[in-house]
Design a protein around this motif. Structure first.
Motif, short mmCIF file in Angstrom:
data_model
loop_
_atom_site.label_atom_id
_atom_site.label_comp_id
_atom_site.label_asym_id
_atom_site.label_seq_id
_atom_site.Cartn_x
_atom_site.Cartn_y
_atom_site.Cartn_z
N ASP A 1 0.83 -1.20 0.00
CA ASP A 1 0.00 0.00 0.00
C ASP A 1 0.88 1.26 0.00
OD1 ASP A 1 -1.83 2.16 1.05
OD2 ASP A 1 -3.21 0.47 1.19
N HIS B 1 -3.94 -1.31 -1.81
CA HIS B 1 -5.03 -0.38 -1.52
C HIS B 1 -6.26 -0.81 -2.31
CE1 HIS B 1 -5.46 3.47 0.63
NE2 HIS B 1 -6.31 3.84 -0.30
N THR B 2 -6.88 -1.92 -1.88
CA THR B 2 -7.94 -2.55 -2.66
C THR B 2 -9.09 -3.01 -1.78
OG1 THR B 2 -7.01 -4.78 -2.45
CG2 THR B 2 -6.20 -3.41 -4.28
N TRP B 3 -10.24 -3.21 -2.42
CA TRP B 3 -11.40 -3.73 -1.69
C TRP B 3 -11.18 -5.16 -1.22
CZ3 TRP B 3 -15.02 -1.26 0.73
CH2 TRP B 3 -15.36 0.04 0.32
N ASP B 4 -10.37 -5.93 -1.95
CA ASP B 4 -10.06 -7.28 -1.46
C ASP B 4 -9.40 -7.21 -0.09
OD1 ASP B 4 -11.08 -8.59 -3.64
OD2 ASP B 4 -9.17 -8.77 -4.69
N TYR B 5 -8.50 -6.25 0.07
CA TYR B 5 -7.82 -6.09 1.36
C TYR B 5 -8.80 -5.61 2.43
CZ TYR B 5 -4.48 -4.62 4.87
OH TYR B 5 -3.79 -4.49 6.04
#
Length: 272
Positions: free
Chosen positions: A218, A247-251
């Protein structure tokens, strides 16, 4: 066959009635002279009689109040299993949850920490003190959650951040922050005063329960590590989690379940 179908439909109906429910409300802001849309997720156990803890869940830059419910549908399941109300306010696409010194129309610190909290306490059966209130968010919302909780420890008892912009100073040309604070060159005092990492002095050991995490890929990773190290230096207990991710929605869809579990533990123990 008809009897079997009836039983299936009856079971399905029972399941539906036990699911979390989602309200879309318009909470009025006197300081901004407008109604602000919010999503309120109520657990199936909510009956309007027993006081329930509340977590205020903030979206990121360019987002809105529906981001969490759209991108992480399991959020309703988490509200159910943790027996909490989750409130997702529209923080405007780039408010950073400030009362912006350079834009008098942006007063999201006052809105979230006072007006929205008062609205929820007036319209829902909530625990009306800091022992029953938490706040967290992603990215811009992670900054906002710590910013609001550090400054308003009388309102929030537990705070989290996911991939949060916990130090905005390294990004003077990013995400339109200069519209709110002025340019870093001309108004460095605004940037210094509104960076989460510079608010650690407001904390004392165990004054606020704190959890935050960030993925190693990130772009906010280094500032999160710096905040962790500063909290250690000041002797402020906290949980800081690092794992692979960007920096993702999966995270974030993974992060939020752990953060809500942490907050549930706080709610279960803070009032004993």
């Amino acid at each position: 066959m008809k009897q079997l179908l009836f039983i299936i439909l009856l079971c399905a109906g029972a399941y539906i009635t036990k699911a979390a429910t989602v309200d879309t409300i318009a909470a009025h802001s006197d300081v901004m002279h407008k109604d602000i849309a919010c999503v309120v997720i109520k657990p199936s156990s909510y009956d309007g009689k027993k006081d329930v803890p509340v977590v205020y869940l903030l979206h990121g830059y360019s987002g809105n109040q529906r981001d969490w419910i759209t991108e992480v549908p399991a959020i309703k399941q988490y509200a159910d299993q943790d027996s909490i109300i989750i409130v997702c306010p529209d923080g405007n696409y780039n408010s950073w949850y400030f009362d912006a010194p350079m834009d008098s129309t942006v007063r999201y610190e006052t809105f979230v920490s006072k007006e929205l909290v008062n609205y929820m306490d007036a319209h829902y059966k909530t625990i009306k003190d800091r022992a029953g209130r938490g706040i967290t968010g992603l990215s811009m919302g992670g900054h906002g959650a710590f910013y609001l909780a550090f400054k308003h420890q009388d309102i929030f008892g537990v705070a989290g951040s996911m991939s949060g912009g916990v130090d905005i100073r390294p990004y003077p040309l990013k995400w339109e922050i200069s519209k709110l604070l002025g340019s870093y060159k001309e108004h460095p005092e605004n940037w210094e005063a509104n960076a989460d990492i510079n608010l650690v002095h407001l904390l004392t050991p165990n004054s606020l329960a704190i959890i935050f995490d960030c993925g190693t890929d990130d772009f906010f990773y280094k500032v999160n590590v710096a905040l962790h190290e500063k909290l250690l230096y000041y002797g402020i207990p906290h949980d800081f989690i690092v794992r692979p991710g960007a920096h993702t929605w999966d995270y974030w869809s993974n992060s939020i379940s752990f953060q809500l579990l942490y907050m549930k533990h706080y709610f279960d123990t803070a009032r004993k």
